[in-house]
Design a protein around this motif. Sequence first.
Motif, PDB file in Angstrom:
ATOM      1  N   THR A 271      50.675  33.612  53.709  1.00 50.76           N
ATOM      2  CA  THR A 271      50.371  32.855  52.507  1.00 50.76           C
ATOM      3  C   THR A 271      48.851  32.891  52.340  1.00 50.76           C
ATOM      4  OG1 THR A 271      50.350  30.790  53.759  1.00 50.76           O
ATOM      5  CG2 THR A 271      52.376  31.318  52.609  1.00 50.76           C
ATOM      6  N   GLY A 272      48.409  32.939  51.114  1.00 53.22           N
ATOM      7  CA  GLY A 272      46.967  33.050  50.902  1.00 53.22           C
ATOM      8  C   GLY A 272      46.618  32.913  49.439  1.00 53.22           C
ATOM      9  N   THR A 273      45.419  33.378  49.116  1.00 50.96           N
ATOM     10  CA  THR A 273      44.900  33.251  47.758  1.00 50.96           C
ATOM     11  C   THR A 273      44.815  34.627  47.116  1.00 50.96           C
ATOM     12  OG1 THR A 273      43.678  31.331  48.515  1.00 50.96           O
ATOM     13  CG2 THR A 273      43.014  32.284  46.396  1.00 50.96           C
ATOM     14  N   ALA A 274      45.758  34.880  46.225  1.00 44.99           N
ATOM     15  CA  ALA A 274      45.836  36.181  45.556  1.00 44.99           C
ATOM     16  C   ALA A 274      45.056  36.113  44.250  1.00 44.99           C
ATOM     17  CB  ALA A 274      47.292  36.510  45.259  1.00 44.99           C
ATOM     18  N   TYR A 275      44.536  37.247  43.805  1.00 43.31           N
ATOM     19  CA  TYR A 275      43.841  37.221  42.509  1.00 43.31           C
ATOM     20  C   TYR A 275      44.035  38.524  41.755  1.00 43.31           C
ATOM     21  CZ  TYR A 275      39.941  40.003  44.485  1.00 43.31           C
ATOM     22  OH  TYR A 275      39.168  40.987  45.061  1.00 43.31           O
ATOM     23  N   SER A 291      49.139  44.790  40.887  1.00 42.20           N
ATOM     24  CA  SER A 291      48.988  44.378  42.283  1.00 42.20           C
ATOM     25  C   SER A 291      47.863  43.373  42.468  1.00 42.20           C
ATOM     26  CB  SER A 291      48.685  45.584  43.171  1.00 42.20           C
ATOM     27  OG  SER A 291      49.882  46.107  43.648  1.00 42.20           O
ATOM     28  N   PRO A 292      48.174  42.277  43.101  1.00 43.57           N
ATOM     29  CA  PRO A 292      47.104  41.316  43.354  1.00 43.57           C
ATOM     30  C   PRO A 292      46.258  41.758  44.531  1.00 43.57           C
ATOM     31  CG  PRO A 292      49.123  40.528  44.341  1.00 43.57           C
ATOM     32  CD  PRO A 292      49.468  41.812  43.629  1.00 43.57           C
ATOM     33  N   ARG A 293      45.067  41.209  44.635  1.00 43.75           N
ATOM     34  CA  ARG A 293      44.244  41.362  45.833  1.00 43.75           C
ATOM     35  C   ARG A 293      44.115  39.972  46.441  1.00 43.75           C
ATOM     36  NH1 ARG A 293      39.317  44.552  44.608  1.00 43.75           N
ATOM     37  NH2 ARG A 293      39.543  45.046  46.809  1.00 43.75           N
TER      38      ARG A 293
END
Length: 534
Positions: A271-275, A291-293
Amino acid sequence: MSTFLFSAARQPLFNSFVVLSFFLLARVVPLVAGQTRPNYHITPATKWLNDPQRPFFLGGEWHLNYLYNSNWDKSNPGAGGTEWYHATSVDMVQWTPRDVAIKKYQPNPSSGAILGDVETGSAVVDTTNSAGFGQDAVVAVLTQMQDGIQQQSLFYSNDAGYTYTAFDGNPVMPNPDPSAQAAFRDPKIFRDDEAGHWVAALAEGTKIGFYKSTDLKTWAFMSAFSPIDSGVDLGTLECPDLYQMDLDGNSASRTWILAVGGNGYLRGMATGTAYWAGTWDGTHFTATGSSPRWMDEGPDFYATVSWENPQDKFGSRYAIAWMNSWDYANTLPYYGDFEGQLSLVREVKYQTINGTPTLVSMPIAGYETRFTRPVSVSNKTITTDPATASLPVDLPGGAYVIRAAVSKADGDDGNKVYFRIKSNGNYNTTIGYDFANSQVFFARGSDGSASDILVSGAKQSWDAVRTAANPAGGNTVKLAIYVDYNSVETFVNDEGVASLSGLIFPNQGAEGIDVEADVGKLTLTSFTYASFAA
Ligand SMILES: *[C@@H]1O[C@H](CO)[C@@H](O)[C@H](O)[C@H]1NC(C)=O
Ligand SMILES: *[C@@H]1O[C@H](CO)[C@@H](O)[C@H](O)[C@H]1NC(C)=O
């Protein structure tokens, strides 16, 4: 997984008081058998902490709130609900604990309708008195949840964020479909200067909803961004954040960024912070690619908030995250009677790294003055025997920073370097770099306490080695490794082109630091260790 995330995140998370800042804490909280409380990270004095709330600057100081649950209990982690705990700082490094600013279970002041816990949202300083609570009133719009139903309520402060009053029109954003108990939370408000109104981004399951308002009280739906429509399943999205940044500091390349909390397990991520980078036309966000980074590829950088650098509005931002994961948040072997910490405050920039626009980040400069007694070495050989490089770290403490440059120089035949920290010979946490794959990695599967007690899915998630590509590549890598009693945050190269943040629960007194190669040899071009001065 996403169901778990969904239900866990929606549990009544957790009344409240005294949370001390880390400096104060290090001195006043009696510690059993050695220090375990982080030295330079925000922690609650007791009980539970989770999501940070975006800080604002008012009255000469920064105001940060975080979700706090004084009813939390190790044996019953779901007891009670959260509310907003307030801390202030002039430098974003040293935070002074204040008090609970927005109390949970506040009903509608007119009707008495019960509205529940106080969860994530965002506060703005209403400089134009658009909401009618006064010029420079602080207006917070946040999720209240009662009986599983999430709605947005408004609270306002006329004393710069120390105390708040519940608006008698709450909820200001009623749940549109309570029977479905739809996810409808985490409003992130910003002023859309071009459109001349407020915009709120909300987390609505697999979508982010966008709403507009002129007075912060009445909101109208505009659009939704739905990554799952293009095959990107990040589970239940949380904590959206929409903002602009100038690529490479160039205002002609100003770009909108949408960041969300998501679960990357289908993409080999935690789990994390996608952008996503993209465009915002005042109504819709359109991502440039599907695609998120990720802002950080470690396991514990979640519920991130970011905010403008007042000196450089579009060139740099700050960010802070909750260092934890719902995969194991309720089962970790927390030290003492508190649970949770926030990440360091970072400065974030948007830079072209090897042809690719990338959010890069480093801890803010203010931390640097707090590290003292540096010891350095240079041009040492690293082999499979830690005695070869023999690091001059004879006074290891629990909180420090390591800055190292490692090279695969001409004639070097090693592939990977391992920095072993919090080691006692049997247990350690490893931060490493793989030259063949240009990857930094973080391994805590033998950290000690957590790796020994977690079981099943929580253990699997905890033990997974996390990697981040170094987009700059090359034969030399620089690592800045910020270690505290309970966490490690690693940043690659001077700009922080990649980062890996994670909690650790080392055994008490396990403070060894070594460096090794996997095979053959590598070169430790430079190494500095400096301890954190509380
Ligand atoms: C380290 O080695 C490099 C290359 O041989 C050299 O240029 C540099 O001066 C050395 N640094 C120190 C501090 O010895
Ligand atoms: C560190 O832990 C790893 C397992 O992750 C183990 O292979 C290694 O021997 C340990 N090294 C030290 C110095 O404790």
